[in-house]
Design an enzyme around this catalytic site. Structure first.
Site, mmCIF file in Angstrom:
data_model
loop_
_atom_site.group_PDB
_atom_site.id
_atom_site.type_symbol
_atom_site.label_atom_id
_atom_site.label_comp_id
_atom_site.label_asym_id
_atom_site.label_seq_id
_atom_site.Cartn_x
_atom_site.Cartn_y
_atom_site.Cartn_z
ATOM 1 N N ASP A 109 0.867 -1.175 0.000
ATOM 2 C CA ASP A 109 0.000 0.000 0.000
ATOM 3 C C ASP A 109 0.910 1.235 0.000
ATOM 4 O OD1 ASP A 109 -1.705 2.119 0.580
ATOM 5 O OD2 ASP A 109 -2.892 0.980 2.035
ATOM 6 N N HIS A 110 0.903 1.963 -1.114
ATOM 7 C CA HIS A 110 1.844 3.082 -1.270
ATOM 8 C C HIS A 110 1.502 4.261 -0.369
ATOM 9 C CE1 HIS A 110 5.246 4.850 -3.017
ATOM 10 N NE2 HIS A 110 5.070 4.500 -4.274
ATOM 11 N N ARG A 111 0.341 4.255 0.258
ATOM 12 C CA ARG A 111 -0.001 5.329 1.181
ATOM 13 C C ARG A 111 0.838 5.258 2.455
ATOM 14 N NH1 ARG A 111 -6.380 4.148 1.345
ATOM 15 N NH2 ARG A 111 -5.448 2.078 1.660
#
Length: 422
Positions: free
Chosen positions: A394-396
């Site tokens: 999850d790039h967040r």
């Protein structure tokens, strides 16, 4: 007279289906007795009664699906009237609640209570429905056997596994229309429509949400596993004479290695939260989920504290969880509180693939099969066994650099496997 409600048995459950009733109207029920088997979005679970009394009425038949909090049966506790709603029965059930039927007052529009000494006939539709255990129904679907052609030898004519196994090999009656709704399409494909059960529906819904709402990226690494395979053989030889059930697989070693790598990089052992401007929830415990292809679909039982458990303990726990998954006996606790997931398709000959994150986790590791490859070592071409694995993150909450660091640590552990068991 009190109502038994459809309970919430997992954090993702919104409805449940009745798999089997263990008691009939008129039967005496003691607190703690198993009343019903409920198919949730994750497994089939036995439900107990909180109270003692007589089962007065079944409101939801086998195979029917209702929302959480819906009355599914009535219990006559001998009071002659509905009691005050207790704090326990009034509260919405939680995933941590015991596997037991919850009790509340009947709604104002509820039908009249059945007299305590009366033994009402079960609903006609339920009486006509085939009586078989969930395991037998699953095996019948897999074998293509029509249960309506079998005379059950169990209590009350219940069809048990022995009845299925007694059929001549190769005999497989056509599946009942309720299982396979076969229709011929206009283009002549002869399609078979297979309705989703609760588990498949949840898998489809959650992974669709994950794939469409979570910004992800993938990173792939590979490792030489010759030393890891040699260590596994050495461990299994050492425990063969003491406990064969603790035989270690390559996946068990990966679970332990991933646990150690997550401990070293806690930012990967995390989940996204939308609170405020957004938050990273870093988990103190390392609970690794292992994706299992069960008869009902994908389930992810959890190996808790994988960074601290011995490899042999992980092996025993994983085998037990996989066995329960195959029989749909996993509990809500065994399917909850995972912080990271491993999906391994290496046993199917898959060399490399990417996996979809299992929400609300922040990452998942997809492991391919071991392959012999030619590599150059100190100027000489030699054959080595290598495995590729891909992290979907999850790039967040996880950046590329952190993902690369995690994979580098994991590769180092795999190529120096004594560190995995030290």
């Amino acid at each position: 007279m009190i109502d038994i409600l459809m309970p919430r048995l997992s954090d993702t459950m919104t409805e449940g289906a009745i798999a089997a009733w263990r008691r009939r109207p008129g039967d005496a029920v003691a607190a703690g007795d198993v009343l019903v088997e409920i198919e949730t979005d994750k497994a089939v679970m036995e439900q107990e009664s909180y109270e003692s009394g007589t089962l007065a009425e079944i409101l939801v038949d086998v195979g029917e699906t209702v929302a959480i909090g819906t009355p599914i049966a009535r219990l006559d506790d001998g009071s002659g009237s509905a009691p005050e709603r207790s704090a326990r029965s009034a509260a919405s059930p939680t995933p941590d609640a015991p596997a037991a039927a919850l009790i509340a007052d009947p709604p104002a529009a509820a039908p009249a209570a059945i007299a305590p000494n009366a033994r009402p006939e079960p609903p006609r539709e339920a009486a006509e429905r085939l009586i078989a255990t969930p395991l037998v129904r699953r095996l019948a679907r897999e074998r293509g056997t029509d249960l309506s052609a079998i005379m059950g030898s169990g209590p009350g004519g219940r069809i048990v596994r022995a009845d299925l196994d007694a059929l001549p090999r190769g005999r497989a009656a056509p599946l009942a229309p309720s299982v396979w709704a076969v229709t011929t399409s206009e283009d002549g494909r002869g399609s078979a429509a297979v309705p989703f059960d609760a588990i498949r529906h949840t898998v489809a819904s959650r992974l669709t949400e994950s794939a469409t709402s979570t910004p992800t990226f993938t990173a792939t690494a590979s490792a030489d596993v010759d030393d890891l395979l040699a260590l596994r053989a050495q461990i299994n030889a050492a425990i063969a004479d003491t406990d064969a059930t603790r035989k270690v697989t390559l996946n068990d070693l990966f679970v332990r290695a991933v646990g150690l790598a997550l401990r070293a990089h806690p930012g990967v052992n995390a989940s996204y939260s939308p609170e405020g401007r957004g938050q990273t929830l870093v988990h103190a415990r390392v609970n690794v989920g292992v994706a299992v292809a069960s008869p009902a679909g994908l389930v992810v039982p959890v190996v808790r504290d994988a960074d601290r458990a011995a490899v042999s303990v992980i092996a025993s726990a994983t085998k037990e969880l996989i066995g329960k998954a195959s029989e749909r006996r996993l509990t809500a606790e065994e399917l909850s509180e995972g912080t990271f997931t491993i999906s391994n398709l290496g046993m199917y000959g898959v060399e490399h693939f990417t996996a979809i994150i299992n929400p609300p986790q922040g990452a998942i590791l997809a492991i391919g099969g071991a392959q012999d490859e030619l590599v150059m070592i100190e100027g000489a071409v030699v054959t080595r066994t290598r495995v590729r694995y891909t992290l979907t993150a999850d790039h967040r909450i996880i950046d590329g650099a952190l993902a690369a660091q995690f994979l580098a640590t994991l590769t180092g552990l795999i190529q120096n496997p004594i560190r995995i068991v030290a």
